[in-house]
Design an enzyme around this catalytic site. Structure first.
Site, PDB file in Angstrom:
ATOM      1  N   TYR A   1       0.866  -1.181   0.000  1.00  0.00           N
ATOM      2  CA  TYR A   1       0.000   0.000   0.000  1.00  0.00           C
ATOM      3  C   TYR A   1       0.898   1.225   0.000  1.00  0.00           C
ATOM      4  O   TYR A   1       1.837   1.318   0.794  1.00  0.00           O
ATOM      5  CB  TYR A   1      -0.899   0.026   1.255  1.00  0.00           C
ATOM      6  CG  TYR A   1      -1.701   1.316   1.331  1.00  0.00           C
ATOM      7  CD1 TYR A   1      -3.005   1.365   0.845  1.00  0.00           C
ATOM      8  CD2 TYR A   1      -1.136   2.479   1.847  1.00  0.00           C
ATOM      9  CE1 TYR A   1      -3.726   2.547   0.864  1.00  0.00           C
ATOM     10  CE2 TYR A   1      -1.850   3.671   1.868  1.00  0.00           C
ATOM     11  CZ  TYR A   1      -3.140   3.700   1.382  1.00  0.00           C
ATOM     12  OH  TYR A   1      -3.839   4.870   1.392  1.00  0.00           O
TER      13      TYR A   1
ATOM     14  N   GLU B   1      -3.498   7.561  -4.017  1.00  0.00           N
ATOM     15  CA  GLU B   1      -3.274   6.259  -3.392  1.00  0.00           C
ATOM     16  C   GLU B   1      -3.046   5.185  -4.446  1.00  0.00           C
ATOM     17  O   GLU B   1      -3.738   5.160  -5.462  1.00  0.00           O
ATOM     18  CB  GLU B   1      -4.531   5.963  -2.567  1.00  0.00           C
ATOM     19  CG  GLU B   1      -4.599   4.625  -1.928  1.00  0.00           C
ATOM     20  CD  GLU B   1      -5.937   4.445  -1.197  1.00  0.00           C
ATOM     21  OE1 GLU B   1      -6.048   4.881  -0.052  1.00  0.00           O
ATOM     22  OE2 GLU B   1      -6.855   3.865  -1.804  1.00  0.00           O
TER      23      GLU B   1
END
Ligand code: GDP
Ligand code: MN
Length: 379
Positions: A101, A189
């Site tokens: 992530y 993101e």
């Protein structure tokens, strides 16, 4: 403003983040044709502005164009958290060795753009934050200097990026950072960022959220808006020049000024009610703007009463009162309205409101209590 995955990928790709945007399709046949052009195994992905599409059945592998058509048929029309899928993205499937992530957010607590990174990628980061907070790195960046080389290395080491991929990782993080800054984003993101079976870094999913207040600086990004996915009342409000956010309560709020609108919502809650919206009508509060605000508020069937809270500075109270009465006459649905007008010409506003049978209040506490009572009586 949230951007769809393929839009977010287009922006990141321009800044050198390694990824394949793929092709969008709105029909199963078009998805098949896209899979045929791409060749080999593909992933068919729902383009909706909510997370967790994978878990909801919105991300599926397909080995052949036939299968891609079939998967697209399953995904298009699917309801994911209240949004119906209209578009899918067809991308070459990646062979995943590890999922990370990587995100950048504008963190209000640290008052800085902050890197969020975790080697536990793929899943929802909120879940990891709850169960294993130590698995997440939060690194605030200097507001003027920005992302520095030692910070890039720090993130790479934290994630355990293989040595031979650290240079590529630096490109991913730097590219995401410049994309974030140049597009005035609130969030950028990549989840997952993967290492592929053949040892390459690749961004498989991307999400960018732009700062609405900075959109006038970015007409090209504004054009990426997906009206299909926005609250229709919020679209109407934007067109009328009104700041509006829909909420779930029963008391519609019409206020001039963002701070006063927030306070009004607080006092509605304090009086035991739930606001149906945030609404800042802006300066002037002319009859046509008031009418548009009424229509937007009353479009929500949950609204049982409206609380109008106006502070007259340059705006004159009697003009606003006339505007309210005039606008109300045009409405097809009516609910009890509590009006509090203070400031310039507030005294002149009173008889106008009284004559029109509007409930008036002198203090905001009083107005909130009356609105909550009126909404309760309607329910
Ligand atoms: P999200 O669920 O909305 O975040 O959608 P993602 O694009 O992140 O996909 C969810 C999950 O599907 C990923 O974490 C992967 O595990 C899997 N996935 C996505 N793309 C691929 C791919 O190209 N190959 C493989 N094997 N899995 C994928
Ligand atoms: Mn994802």
């Amino acid at each position: 403003m949230k951007l769809q995955e393929y839009r977010s990928k287009e922006i990141l790709a321009r800044h050198g983040v390694p990824l394949v945007v793929g092709e969008t399709a709105t029909t199963p046949e078009a998805a098949r044709a896209a899979a045929d052009r791409i060749g080999g195994q593909v992933v068919v992905k729902a383009q909706v502005l909510v997370g967790g599409r994978g878990k909801a059945g919105g991300v599926k592998l397909a080995s052949t164009p036939d299968e891609a058509e079939q998967r697209a048929r399953e995904i298009i029309g699917l309801d994911i958290k209240g949004t119906t899928v209209k578009t899918v993205l067809v991308v070459p499937a990646a062979d995943i060795a590890h999922e990370y992530y990587l995100g950048l957010i504008l963190d209000r607590a640290s008052r800085a753009i902050t890197v969020i990174a975790s080697a536990e990628g793929g899943v929802e980061i909120e879940e990891t934050a709850r169960t294993d907070p130590a698995a997440i790195l939060r690194l605030p960046l200097h507001p003027l200097i920005g992302l520095q080389e030692y910070q890039v290395r720090r993130v790479a080491f934290f994630l355990g990026i293989p040595a031979e991929l650290r240079r590529d990782f630096a490109d991913v993080l730097r590219g995401t950072f410049t994309a974030f800054v140049e597009s005035d984003a609130d969030l950028a993101e990549v989840n997952p960022l993967v290492v592929t079976g053949d040892g390459r870094l690749l961004a498989l999913d991307a999400k960018i959220v732009l700062d609405d207040s900075a959109l006038p600086r970015h007409p090209d990004l504004e054009a990426m808006r997906d009206l299909n996915e926005e609250e229709p009342s919020e679209v109407a409000a934007r067109e009328a020049g009104i700041s509006f956010i829909k909420l779930d309560g029963t008391i519609g709020c019409m206020v001039n000024g963002a701070g006063l609108a927030m306070t009004t919502m607080d006092l509605v809650k304090l009086a035991g009610g739930e606001p149906a919206n945030f609404l800042d009508i802006g300066g002037g509060a002319k009859a046509d703007r008031v009418a548009a605000a009424f229509r937007i508020i009353l479009d929500d069937p949950n609204v049982k009463a409206i609380l109008i809270n106006i502070f007259g500075g340059i705006t004159r109270g009697d003009e606003v009162a006339h505007g309210i009465v005039e606008a109300r006459a045009q409405l097809t649905r009516d609910v009890p309205m509590v009006v509090r007008i203070v400031g310039t010409n507030a005294e002149d506003a009173k008889p106008i409101l009284a004559e029109a049978n509007l409930i008036t209040a002198d203090s905001l506490d009083d107005a909130a209590a009356k609105a909550v009572a009126a909404a309760g009586a309607q329910a």
